[in-house]
Design an enzyme around this catalytic site. Structure first.
Site, PDB file in Angstrom:
ATOM      1  N   SER A 232       0.843  -1.195   0.000  1.00  0.00           N
ATOM      2  CA  SER A 232       0.000   0.000   0.000  1.00  0.00           C
ATOM      3  C   SER A 232       0.870   1.234   0.000  1.00  0.00           C
ATOM      4  O   SER A 232       2.016   1.199   0.426  1.00  0.00           O
ATOM      5  CB  SER A 232      -0.909   0.028   1.221  1.00  0.00           C
ATOM      6  N   LYS A 233       0.283   2.339  -0.468  1.00  0.00           N
ATOM      7  CA  LYS A 233       1.099   3.544  -0.536  1.00  0.00           C
ATOM      8  C   LYS A 233       1.383   4.070   0.859  1.00  0.00           C
ATOM      9  O   LYS A 233       2.375   4.724   1.106  1.00  0.00           O
ATOM     10  CB  LYS A 233       0.437   4.600  -1.408  1.00  0.00           C
TER      11      LYS A 233
END
Ligand code: GLU
Length: 481
Positions: A246-247
């Site tokens: 995930s970012k």
């Protein structure tokens, strides 16, 4: 189920850049579409006005393009379809499977806390389900702004997943979810059904974090009486620490890999094997080959780990498969960018660049390794590796270098074989091991102690440069001592 030609989509939300998880989903959709001579389209899910950032749309699209995942037709933007959603919302309300809900945030919170205390499911208590049509109209007229909820039917919902087979959920576990907010805008689970139906999407391949959404979406499809697409929920990609990519955890924008010298075909190849398998003992495939062999029977249901080290190993293989010329086209601007040479110098020495690449590409894990490891082919602006110089530069080696430089200068043919023969002859005459001459020579002409085979390296560099560099090393050694 439809028998229409395959049409799939990738539906990124511009709330973050394209990370490897979404890239992998895009790759599966692309391969599946192309394998079936179908269409692959892009839909930008930008209805969440607070979280969507328009400036992320271009980087997302350029990452897809860089990967070679060219999409078909026009890009669909959800933000431009509010009228369509409003029409469908009215139609949905007419199905009788929706109802207006006037509960305030405070009321919902209080109800949730009560349910928690009573250890009951934390779902909407259907307080507004029983409101009469007259009461609803009166409250709307009075200025109240209700949301719209789906009345989840009794029973269960099932579908045949392309990856995991039949999956079922009891509807009593699904809340009467909101499909339209109090401002009239529709929510994700409603817009997606309208879009997938309206766009004629036949297969929805996405991460298995969407399974819960799929049940909600199927309830909407069924209320409308629409044909269901086929759903395939692919396992998530995990980081080596087993957390979801995930970012928020700092996982990279796919575009960054381009800057790091990763080839798009290596990225596509590696990611295609995270959650899918060709069921052969071969791993290295071009994108065209993947299109040919990609089948939905070979998805894996278990999570896969994204490991940058493995990506590099794939990249190394793909670099070797690339022609010297194609690599030269990529490397030339990098050399200029690194200030090692100029565009004009390279233009007249394309053959030289190709031969340098030919020499270095076997060991390069990144395209940029050719630049960092091969800088000495373009510039004499290096300092000798300190440790190697302490070991290989001495009064004795200066003597060998001086003599060898003279012999190299006299060579009529500056070929690998001639160079090797000359160095061997000198070692024999001096009665020393060849290494005693090879190491200082490599250090003199390249500044380091590792690299491609010495004689190939010398032949590529060329006679005058080799002789000049060897003489400079002799001066350097003598000036130091
Ligand atoms: N916009 C969703 C996401 O970025 C994709 C939803 C879908 O594929 O249906 O996760």
């Amino acid at each position: 189920m439809t028998s229409n030609p395959v049409k799939v989509r990738i539906a990124p939300s511009p709330t973050g850049y394209l990370h490897v998880g979404t890239a992998r989903t895009a790759i599966f959709n692309y391969l599946f579409a192309k394998h079936n001579a179908g269409e692959f389209v892009v839909r930008i899910e930008d209805t969440d006005l607070e979280r969507s950032k328009p400036e992320l749309i271009d980087p997302i699209l350029s990452a897809l393009k860089w990967l070679g995942l060219e999409w078909d037709g026009e890009i669909v933007f959800q933000s431009k379809r509010s009228e369509l959603y409003a029409d469908y919302l009215q139609k949905f309300i007419q199905t009788g499977q929706a109802y207006y809900c006037f509960c305030s945030q405070e009321e919902l919170k209080a109800a949730r806390e009560k349910a928690k205390a009573e250890k009951k499911p934390l779902m909407y208590n259907r307080k507004c389900l029983g409101l009469s049509a007259d009461e609803v109209q009166a409250r709307i007229k009075a200025g109240e702004k209700p949301v719209v909820r789906v009345k989840i039917p009794d029973g269960g919902t099932s579908f045949d997943d392309m990856v995991s087979g039949r999956i079922t959920r009891q509807n009593e576990e699904i809340e009467d979810f909101i499909i339209a907010r109090s401002d009239g805008s529709v929510t994700y689970n409603f817009a997606v059904v309208v879009d997938d139906h309206d766009m004629g999407i036949t297969h929805v391949i996405r991460g298995n974090d969407h399974v819960t959404n799929t049940f909600k979406q199927i309830i909407v499809y069924e209320a409308f009486g629409f044909d269901l697409p086929r759903f395939g929920h692919v396992p998530l990609i995990l980081r080596p620490d087993k957390k979801k990519v995930s970012k928020r955890l700092g996982d990279k924008d796919v575009n960054e890999y381009q800057g790091e010298g990763i080839l798009p075909e290596a990225m596509v190849n590696y990611l295609s094997l995270l959650g899918w398998s060709p069921k052969t003992d071969r791993d290295i495939y071009t994108t065209e080959e993947l299109v040919t062999i990609f089948n939905d029977a070979n998805f894996n249901a278990s999570n896969a780990v994204f490991d940058e080290e493995k990506l590099l190993a794939f990249n190394q293989e793909h670099i070797q498969k690339k022609s010297d010329h194609d690599l030269a086209v990529m490397v030339a601007p990098m050399l200029v960018e690194a200030d090692l040479t100029t565009k004009y110098w390279l233009e007249t020495r394309w053959e030289y660049l190709r031969s340098v690449i030919h020499l270095l590409k076997g060991r390069a894990q990144r395209v940029s390794d050719i630049v960092t490891r091969g800088a000495y082919f373009f510039s004499f602006d290096y300092v000798y590796d300190e440790k190697a110089a302490a070991k290989h530069f001495s009064e004795e080696s200066a003597g060998y270098l001086e003599e060898l430089a003279q012999r190299f200068e006299a060579l009529g043919q500056f070929t690998t074989d001639a160079l090797e023969a000359e160095l061997s002859r000198l070692a024999e005459e001096k009665d020393v091991k060849k290494g005693k001459i090879i190491h200082p020579t490599r250090l003199a002409v390249s500044g380091g102690s590792v690299g491609p085979g010495l004689f190939d390296l010398l032949a590529t560099l060329g006679q005058s440069i080799v002789v000049e560099r060897m003489r400079k090393a002799v001066d350097y050694i003598r000036n130091k001592s």
